[in-house]
Scaffold this motif. Structure first.
Motif, short mmCIF file in Angstrom:
data_model
loop_
_atom_site.label_atom_id
_atom_site.label_comp_id
_atom_site.label_asym_id
_atom_site.label_seq_id
_atom_site.Cartn_x
_atom_site.Cartn_y
_atom_site.Cartn_z
N GLU A 1 0.85 -1.20 0.00
CA GLU A 1 0.00 0.00 0.00
C GLU A 1 0.88 1.25 0.00
OE1 GLU A 1 -3.71 1.98 2.52
OE2 GLU A 1 -2.73 0.15 3.24
N TRP B 1 -4.49 6.90 -0.19
CA TRP B 1 -3.81 5.63 0.07
C TRP B 1 -4.49 4.52 -0.73
CZ3 TRP B 1 0.61 4.58 2.84
CH2 TRP B 1 1.16 5.67 3.51
N PRO C 1 -4.75 0.64 -1.11
CA PRO C 1 -4.47 -0.69 -0.56
C PRO C 1 -4.49 -1.79 -1.63
CG PRO C 1 -6.68 -0.01 0.03
CD PRO C 1 -6.04 1.17 -0.65
N HIS C 2 -3.98 -2.93 -1.26
CA HIS C 2 -3.94 -4.13 -2.11
C HIS C 2 -5.36 -4.49 -2.56
CE1 HIS C 2 -2.48 -7.91 -3.60
NE2 HIS C 2 -2.90 -8.65 -2.59
N ARG D 1 4.91 -3.36 -5.48
CA ARG D 1 3.59 -2.84 -5.85
C ARG D 1 3.48 -2.86 -7.37
NH1 ARG D 1 1.38 2.12 -7.60
NH2 ARG D 1 -0.83 2.32 -7.06
#
Length: 202
Positions: free
Chosen positions: A143, A161, A163-164, A191
Protein backbone atom coordinates in the motif's frame (compact mmCIF):
# COMPACT_ATOMS: atom_id res chain seq x y z
CA UNK A 1 -20.65 -9.58 -9.30
CA UNK A 2 -21.00 -8.27 -5.75
CA UNK A 3 -21.88 -4.63 -5.20
CA UNK A 4 -18.73 -2.56 -4.75
CA UNK A 5 -18.52 -0.09 -1.86
CA UNK A 6 -17.15 3.27 -2.94
CA UNK A 7 -15.59 6.08 -0.94
CA UNK A 8 -16.38 9.52 -2.39
CA UNK A 9 -13.10 11.46 -2.26
CA UNK A 10 -14.20 14.37 -4.48
CA UNK A 11 -17.50 15.20 -6.13
CA UNK A 12 -16.23 17.64 -8.76
CA UNK A 13 -14.30 16.26 -10.48
CA UNK A 14 -15.41 12.77 -9.54
CA UNK A 15 -12.74 10.88 -7.59
CA UNK A 16 -13.79 7.57 -6.04
CA UNK A 17 -12.00 4.73 -4.25
CA UNK A 18 -13.20 1.13 -3.87
CA UNK A 19 -10.80 -0.40 -1.29
CA UNK A 20 -12.19 -3.94 -1.60
CA UNK A 21 -12.60 -4.16 -5.36
CA UNK A 22 -10.66 -7.46 -5.42
CA UNK A 23 -10.62 -9.75 -2.41
CA UNK A 24 -7.29 -10.83 -0.92
CA UNK A 25 -7.05 -14.16 -2.77
CA UNK A 26 -7.92 -12.59 -6.13
CA UNK A 27 -5.46 -9.74 -5.64
CA UNK A 28 -2.69 -12.11 -4.52
CA UNK A 29 -3.17 -14.34 -7.56
CA UNK A 30 -3.20 -11.49 -10.08
CA UNK A 31 -0.14 -9.89 -8.47
CA UNK A 32 1.83 -13.15 -8.62
CA UNK A 33 0.89 -13.85 -12.23
CA UNK A 34 1.68 -10.38 -13.52
CA UNK A 35 4.95 -10.19 -11.61
CA UNK A 36 6.12 -13.59 -12.82
CA UNK A 37 4.72 -13.80 -16.35
CA UNK A 38 5.21 -10.34 -17.91
CA UNK A 39 8.38 -9.12 -19.62
CA UNK A 40 8.86 -5.96 -17.59
CA UNK A 41 10.70 -3.12 -19.33
CA UNK A 42 12.65 -0.09 -18.15
CA UNK A 43 12.77 2.25 -21.16
CA UNK A 44 14.72 5.48 -21.45
CA UNK A 45 12.50 8.53 -21.91
CA UNK A 46 13.28 12.07 -22.99
CA UNK A 47 12.06 14.72 -20.54
CA UNK A 48 12.85 18.40 -20.88
CA UNK A 49 15.49 17.65 -23.50
CA UNK A 50 17.36 15.02 -21.47
CA UNK A 51 17.16 11.23 -21.44
CA UNK A 52 16.27 9.47 -18.20
CA UNK A 53 15.94 5.81 -17.27
CA UNK A 54 12.45 5.11 -15.99
CA UNK A 55 12.52 4.82 -12.15
CA UNK A 56 10.26 1.74 -12.28
CA UNK A 57 9.42 -1.06 -14.73
CA UNK A 58 6.39 -1.05 -17.00
CA UNK A 59 4.43 -2.83 -19.73
CA UNK A 60 2.05 -1.14 -22.18
CA UNK A 61 -0.74 -3.58 -23.07
CA UNK A 62 -3.96 -3.49 -25.03
CA UNK A 63 -5.76 -3.80 -28.34
CA UNK A 64 -3.56 -3.62 -31.42
CA UNK A 65 -4.75 -0.13 -32.40
CA UNK A 66 -4.09 1.38 -28.95
CA UNK A 67 -0.74 2.95 -29.81
CA UNK A 68 0.41 5.60 -27.36
CA UNK A 69 2.95 8.44 -27.36
CA UNK A 70 4.60 9.38 -24.08
CA UNK A 71 7.68 11.51 -23.38
CA UNK A 72 8.76 11.51 -27.01
CA UNK A 73 8.38 7.76 -27.59
CA UNK A 74 5.77 5.71 -29.38
CA UNK A 75 4.54 2.63 -27.53
CA UNK A 76 2.95 -0.31 -29.35
CA UNK A 77 0.86 -2.40 -26.95
CA UNK A 78 1.66 -5.95 -25.93
CA UNK A 79 -1.29 -8.35 -26.35
CA UNK A 80 -3.63 -8.67 -23.39
CA UNK A 81 -2.38 -11.00 -20.68
CA UNK A 82 -5.31 -13.14 -19.43
CA UNK A 83 -5.03 -11.83 -15.86
CA UNK A 84 -5.01 -8.19 -17.00
CA UNK A 85 -7.97 -8.82 -19.32
CA UNK A 86 -9.87 -10.43 -16.43
CA UNK A 87 -9.26 -7.37 -14.24
CA UNK A 88 -10.30 -5.06 -17.12
CA UNK A 89 -13.61 -6.86 -17.53
CA UNK A 90 -14.31 -6.64 -13.80
CA UNK A 91 -13.46 -2.93 -13.76
CA UNK A 92 -15.81 -2.19 -16.65
CA UNK A 93 -18.62 -4.18 -15.04
CA UNK A 94 -18.03 -2.41 -11.71
CA UNK A 95 -18.17 1.04 -13.31
CA UNK A 96 -21.34 0.10 -15.18
CA UNK A 97 -23.00 -0.42 -11.78
CA UNK A 98 -22.54 3.28 -11.03
CA UNK A 99 -23.48 4.42 -14.54
CA UNK A 100 -19.95 5.28 -15.65
CA UNK A 101 -19.69 4.24 -19.30
CA UNK A 102 -16.18 2.98 -19.93
CA UNK A 103 -14.62 0.71 -22.50
CA UNK A 104 -10.90 0.35 -21.91
CA UNK A 105 -8.78 -0.77 -24.85
CA UNK A 106 -5.43 -0.46 -23.06
CA UNK A 107 -3.64 -0.55 -19.73
CA UNK A 108 -0.33 0.77 -18.47
CA UNK A 109 1.15 -1.58 -15.90
CA UNK A 110 3.81 -0.15 -13.58
CA UNK A 111 5.97 -2.29 -11.30
CA UNK A 112 7.54 -0.67 -8.24
CA UNK A 113 10.07 -2.99 -6.58
CA UNK A 114 10.02 -0.95 -3.35
CA UNK A 115 9.15 2.47 -1.99
CA UNK A 116 12.13 4.13 -3.65
CA UNK A 117 10.79 3.51 -7.16
CA UNK A 118 8.43 6.25 -8.20
CA UNK A 119 6.25 8.13 -10.69
CA UNK A 120 6.67 11.90 -11.08
CA UNK A 121 4.00 14.58 -11.25
CA UNK A 122 1.76 14.32 -14.31
CA UNK A 123 -1.78 14.19 -15.65
CA UNK A 124 -3.02 11.50 -18.00
CA UNK A 125 -4.03 14.08 -20.59
CA UNK A 126 -2.24 13.04 -23.78
CA UNK A 127 -4.21 13.83 -26.97
CA UNK A 128 -4.74 10.11 -27.65
CA UNK A 129 -6.94 9.88 -24.53
CA UNK A 130 -9.53 12.40 -25.71
CA UNK A 131 -10.79 15.58 -24.07
CA UNK A 132 -12.09 14.22 -20.75
CA UNK A 133 -10.66 10.74 -20.20
CA UNK A 134 -11.93 8.31 -17.59
CA UNK A 135 -9.02 6.56 -15.88
CA UNK A 136 -9.39 3.51 -13.62
CA UNK A 137 -6.40 2.28 -11.60
CA UNK A 138 -6.14 -1.04 -9.76
CA UNK A 139 -3.41 -1.34 -7.11
CA UNK A 140 -1.79 -4.62 -6.08
CA UNK A 141 0.80 -5.31 -3.42
CA UNK A 142 2.32 -2.85 -0.97
CA UNK A 143 0.00 0.00 0.00
CA UNK A 144 1.32 3.43 -1.02
CA UNK A 145 -0.21 6.91 -1.20
CA UNK A 146 -0.96 8.60 -4.49
CA UNK A 147 -0.21 12.29 -4.00
CA UNK A 148 -2.71 14.64 -5.66
CA UNK A 149 -2.44 18.37 -6.29
CA UNK A 150 -4.66 20.94 -7.97
CA UNK A 151 -3.37 22.51 -11.17
CA UNK A 152 -4.90 25.93 -10.51
CA UNK A 153 -4.48 26.39 -6.78
CA UNK A 154 -8.05 25.46 -5.88
CA UNK A 155 -7.11 23.55 -2.73
CA UNK A 156 -4.32 21.88 -0.81
CA UNK A 157 -2.49 18.74 -2.01
CA UNK A 158 -3.74 15.49 -0.50
CA UNK A 159 -2.94 11.78 -0.35
CA UNK A 160 -5.05 8.86 -1.52
CA UNK A 161 -3.81 5.63 0.07
CA UNK A 162 -4.18 2.68 -2.32
CA UNK A 163 -4.47 -0.69 -0.56
CA UNK A 164 -3.94 -4.13 -2.11
CA UNK A 165 -6.86 -4.93 -4.43
CA UNK A 166 -8.28 -1.40 -4.54
CA UNK A 167 -9.78 0.46 -7.50
CA UNK A 168 -9.39 4.22 -7.97
CA UNK A 169 -11.72 5.97 -10.40
CA UNK A 170 -10.56 9.28 -11.82
CA UNK A 171 -13.67 10.47 -13.62
CA UNK A 172 -14.10 12.93 -16.46
CA UNK A 173 -12.42 16.22 -15.60
CA UNK A 174 -9.87 14.83 -13.14
CA UNK A 175 -6.95 15.06 -15.54
CA UNK A 176 -7.78 18.68 -16.41
CA UNK A 177 -8.04 19.70 -12.75
CA UNK A 178 -5.45 17.56 -10.96
CA UNK A 179 -1.96 16.14 -11.19
CA UNK A 180 -0.85 13.01 -9.38
CA UNK A 181 2.43 11.35 -8.43
CA UNK A 182 3.74 8.30 -6.61
CA UNK A 183 6.52 9.88 -4.57
CA UNK A 184 9.39 7.91 -2.99
CA UNK A 185 8.78 6.71 0.57
CA UNK A 186 10.57 4.37 2.91
CA UNK A 187 7.98 1.67 2.47
CA UNK A 188 9.00 -1.93 1.73
CA UNK A 189 7.33 -4.30 -0.68
CA UNK A 190 6.45 -4.83 -4.32
CA UNK A 191 3.59 -2.84 -5.85
CA UNK A 192 2.02 -3.24 -9.31
CA UNK A 193 -0.56 -0.81 -10.66
CA UNK A 194 -2.85 -1.30 -13.67
CA UNK A 195 -4.06 2.00 -15.10
CA UNK A 196 -6.87 1.38 -17.58
CA UNK A 197 -7.70 3.91 -20.29
CA UNK A 198 -9.21 4.27 -23.75
CA UNK A 199 -6.83 5.35 -26.47
CA UNK A 200 -8.52 6.93 -29.50
CA UNK A 201 -7.10 5.10 -32.53
CA UNK A 202 -5.02 7.34 -34.78
Amino acid sequence: MHTTCWERLLDSPALRLAPGFLDRLQADEVLARLDGELEWQRPRLRLYGREHTLPRRQVWMGDAEARYRYSGQDFTPEPWHPAAAWVRDRVQACLAQIDVPARFNSVLLNRYADGEERMGWHSDDEPELGEAPIIAAVSLGAERPLRMRWKHGVGKPFNVWLPHGSLLLMGAGCQAALQHALLPRRLPGLRISLTFRHVVPR
